[in-house]
Design a protein around this motif. Structure first.
Motif, short mmCIF file in Angstrom:
data_model
loop_
_atom_site.label_atom_id
_atom_site.label_comp_id
_atom_site.label_asym_id
_atom_site.label_seq_id
_atom_site.Cartn_x
_atom_site.Cartn_y
_atom_site.Cartn_z
N GLY A 1 43.35 50.48 20.74
CA GLY A 1 42.50 49.84 19.75
C GLY A 1 41.00 49.94 19.93
O GLY A 1 40.26 49.46 19.07
N ARG A 2 40.51 50.57 21.00
CA ARG A 2 39.08 50.50 21.31
C ARG A 2 38.20 51.17 20.26
O ARG A 2 37.06 50.76 20.05
CB ARG A 2 38.82 51.10 22.70
N LEU A 3 38.71 52.17 19.59
CA LEU A 3 37.92 52.87 18.58
C LEU A 3 38.17 52.34 17.17
O LEU A 3 37.62 52.86 16.20
CB LEU A 3 38.19 54.37 18.61
N GLY A 4 38.99 51.32 17.07
CA GLY A 4 39.35 50.80 15.75
C GLY A 4 40.68 51.31 15.27
O GLY A 4 41.17 50.92 14.21
N THR A 5 41.28 52.20 16.04
CA THR A 5 42.66 52.67 15.82
C THR A 5 43.40 52.48 17.14
O THR A 5 42.78 52.46 18.21
CB THR A 5 42.69 54.15 15.41
N MET A 6 44.72 52.36 17.06
CA MET A 6 45.45 52.08 18.29
C MET A 6 45.23 53.17 19.33
O MET A 6 45.07 52.90 20.52
CB MET A 6 46.95 51.93 17.99
N PHE A 7 45.18 54.42 18.86
CA PHE A 7 44.89 55.56 19.73
C PHE A 7 43.72 56.35 19.15
O PHE A 7 43.55 56.42 17.94
CB PHE A 7 46.12 56.46 19.88
N GLY A 8 42.97 56.98 20.02
CA GLY A 8 41.79 57.71 19.57
C GLY A 8 42.09 58.88 18.68
O GLY A 8 41.33 59.20 17.76
N PHE A 9 43.23 59.55 18.91
CA PHE A 9 43.53 60.73 18.10
C PHE A 9 43.67 60.38 16.63
O PHE A 9 43.41 61.22 15.75
CB PHE A 9 44.77 61.47 18.62
N ILE B 1 47.28 42.61 19.91
CA ILE B 1 46.29 43.36 19.14
C ILE B 1 46.68 43.41 17.67
O ILE B 1 45.84 43.22 16.78
CB ILE B 1 46.12 44.78 19.72
N LEU B 2 47.96 43.64 17.41
CA LEU B 2 48.42 43.73 16.02
C LEU B 2 48.49 42.35 15.38
O LEU B 2 48.00 42.15 14.26
CB LEU B 2 49.79 44.42 15.97
N ASP B 3 49.10 41.38 16.06
CA ASP B 3 49.29 40.05 15.48
C ASP B 3 47.96 39.36 15.20
O ASP B 3 47.81 38.65 14.20
CB ASP B 3 50.13 39.17 16.41
N GLU B 4 46.99 39.55 16.07
CA GLU B 4 45.68 38.90 15.91
C GLU B 4 44.68 39.79 15.17
O GLU B 4 43.51 39.44 15.07
CB GLU B 4 45.15 38.51 17.29
N LYS B 5 45.18 40.92 14.67
CA LYS B 5 44.37 41.84 13.84
C LYS B 5 43.04 42.20 14.51
O LYS B 5 41.98 42.24 13.87
CB LYS B 5 44.13 41.24 12.45
N MET B 6 43.10 42.45 15.81
CA MET B 6 41.88 42.73 16.57
C MET B 6 41.18 44.00 16.11
O MET B 6 39.95 44.09 16.14
CB MET B 6 42.19 42.83 18.06
N ASP C 1 40.93 45.17 13.16
CA ASP C 1 40.34 45.08 11.81
C ASP C 1 38.82 44.95 11.84
O ASP C 1 38.14 45.37 10.91
CB ASP C 1 40.94 43.89 11.05
N SER C 2 38.29 44.37 12.91
CA SER C 2 36.85 44.10 12.97
C SER C 2 36.10 44.99 13.94
O SER C 2 34.90 44.81 14.15
CB SER C 2 36.62 42.63 13.34
N ILE C 3 36.78 45.96 14.57
CA ILE C 3 36.13 46.78 15.60
C ILE C 3 34.92 47.53 15.05
O ILE C 3 33.84 47.53 15.65
CB ILE C 3 37.12 47.77 16.23
N LYS D 1 31.72 55.11 19.82
CA LYS D 1 32.37 54.62 18.62
C LYS D 1 33.13 53.35 18.94
O LYS D 1 33.58 53.15 20.07
CB LYS D 1 33.33 55.68 18.06
N GLY D 2 33.27 52.47 17.93
CA GLY D 2 34.01 51.24 18.14
C GLY D 2 33.37 50.40 19.22
O GLY D 2 32.16 50.16 19.21
N LEU D 3 34.19 49.97 20.18
CA LEU D 3 33.68 49.19 21.30
C LEU D 3 33.67 50.04 22.58
O LEU D 3 33.96 49.55 23.68
CB LEU D 3 34.51 47.92 21.48
N ALA D 4 33.32 51.30 22.41
CA ALA D 4 33.04 52.20 23.52
C ALA D 4 31.67 52.78 23.26
O ALA D 4 31.52 53.80 22.58
CB ALA D 4 34.09 53.30 23.60
N LEU D 5 30.63 52.12 23.78
CA LEU D 5 29.26 52.45 23.43
C LEU D 5 28.41 52.68 24.67
O LEU D 5 28.57 52.01 25.69
CB LEU D 5 28.63 51.32 22.60
N GLY D 6 27.49 53.62 24.56
CA GLY D 6 26.53 53.90 25.62
C GLY D 6 25.12 53.74 25.09
O GLY D 6 24.75 54.38 24.11
#
Length: 399
Positions: free
Chosen positions: A229-237, A301-306, A308-310, A332-337
């Motif tokens: 979920g870190r990029l706003g999708t469950m997996f980055g691909f 992550i799914l139940d709390e819709k985490m 959705d707001s990334i 991107k998302g919550l992986a930022l430098g």
């Protein structure tokens, strides 16, 4: 050097060290977005154990899953010999979610174990000798992973390493010519982590996928930092619409517990079980407690819709973190430098933020950037507080 106490002295002498300059931060407890120091001070955690504590520290559903499974059973047999419900349920969850060529999961203990196994899988499936990775990449520090690391600095004292390891340049399509019919696998991150969260271009990933198809090479995505979920999708691909042949995951999948996995097609994975059998094996992989924690993390992550707001949270960081001393915000998302003027300013900001009870971190191959990879549960209020504090300190500190 500041005076250190007895506990810190024991830590430095009797625990193996990774650097000559440990933070010596003494943890009392951790909950949600905060880590409490032994002195009672609470620190806002903007790192999440380097992307590992995706749902925050000690998430109630993860803690409950760990307790319930520990009471039922923990370790019973080396991986793959017994059917254990937590392992199977997690594997079936991935099977239902992932594309059809990623339907079989082999559980390990960490990200680097997943990488090591993926290297073996690529060679076993293709019968080819070469592995290609990216310059300035990081995939772990065991022997095989070190062999494909993207910088010589961390390799030189440990040679000889694996032979026939070659490198391409991230986002350089011309460099893909290194990939040939002798290449077993290409290992790449959907966002290059150690370089400061560098985004790929869509053209580069598409060209890479095409080149692997043409040469009969397995495309291996290192998603150790980008799952779940870190990029706003469950997996980055999913973010880029490029499907790998092998998916390596760890860190954020455990909710704070140690677990990793590599995932591919049944046709690929079954080859590790015969001729020779035990083509890959580990004792604690798929530990029942860790698998239960991972499934609880997935469901939370799914139940709390985490997710959705990334992207909204990313946009808020980018909106607020505007200052002449900030050269760029990568990722991107919550992986930022956050790229600053130089390494000295980065160190000063890290120290000043820590004084304000805010934890940030560094990048291995980009000394001019500070790492932000907070738990997915970070609130917009906490983001605002962090950004305002960051800018106030940046204004005061002499670069």
């Amino acid at each position: 050097m500041a005076t250190i106490n007895k506990t810190q002295q024991q830590f430095l002498k009797h625990q193996g060290q990774t650097t000559p300059y440990s933070m010596l931060f003494e943890v009392e407890s951790a909950k949600g977005m905060y880590i409490t120091h032994h002195n009672g001070k609470k620190y806002l955690d903007m790192v999440a154990g380097v992307s590992a504590c995706s749902v925050g520290h000690s998430h109630p559903k993860v803690v409950e899953a760990v307790k319930n499974q520990a009471e039922q059973y923990m370790h019973t047999m080396v991986y793959g010999e017994f059917i254990q419900e937590p392992q199977l349920n997690l594997a079936l969850t991935f099977k239902e979610y992932l594309p059809k060529n990623l339907h079989t999961t082999f559980f390990v203990n960490s990200g680097v174990e997943a990488i090591e196994a993926a290297i073996k899988l690529a060679k076993r499936v293709t019968g080819k000798p070469q592995i290609v990775s990216c310059k300035n990449s990081y995939h772990g520090s065991t022997n095989g992973a070190l062999s494909i690391m993207g910088t010589e600095h961390l390799k030189s004292k440990f040679r000889p390493l694996l032979p026939e390891c070659y490198q391409i340049e991230y986002n350089n399509i011309d460099s893909l010519e290194i990939i040939t019919t002798k290449t077993a696998g290409v290992i790449i991150e959907p966002i290059q982590g150690a370089s400061g969260f560098i985004n790929p271009t869509q053209d580069f990933l598409q060209a890479l996928r095409k080149k692997c198809n043409e040469t009969g090479t397995l495309l291996i995505f290192d998603e150790i930092q980008t799952c779940f979920g870190r990029l706003g999708t469950m997996f980055g691909f999913e973010t880029y619409g490029i499907i790998p042949d092998v998916l390596c995951i760890a860190k954020g999948m455990g909710g704070g517990m140690p677990i990793g996995a590599f995932i591919s097609s049944y046709e690929n994975m079954i080859q590790l079980s015969d001729q020779p059998s035990l083509g890959h094996i580990n004792t604690f992989g798929g530990n029942a407690v860790c698998c239960a924690a991972s499934l609880a993390t997935w469901n939370s992550i799914l139940d709390e819709k985490m997710m959705d707001s990334i992207l909204e949270k990313e946009a808020l960081f980018r909106k607020l973190l505007v200052h002449p001393k900030i050269k760029a915000i990568h990722g991107k998302g919550l992986a930022l430098g956050i790229e600053l003027k130089n390494e000295a300013l980065v160190q000063k900001m890290f120290d000043a933020l820590l004084e304000k009870q805010i934890i940030t971190f560094f990048f291995l191959f980009n000394k001019n950037a500070l790492r932000l990879s907070p738990p997915l549960i970070i609130s917009k209020e906490e983001i605002t507080y962090f950004c305002e504090t960051f800018l106030e300190l940046l204004e005061k500190i002499n670069d």
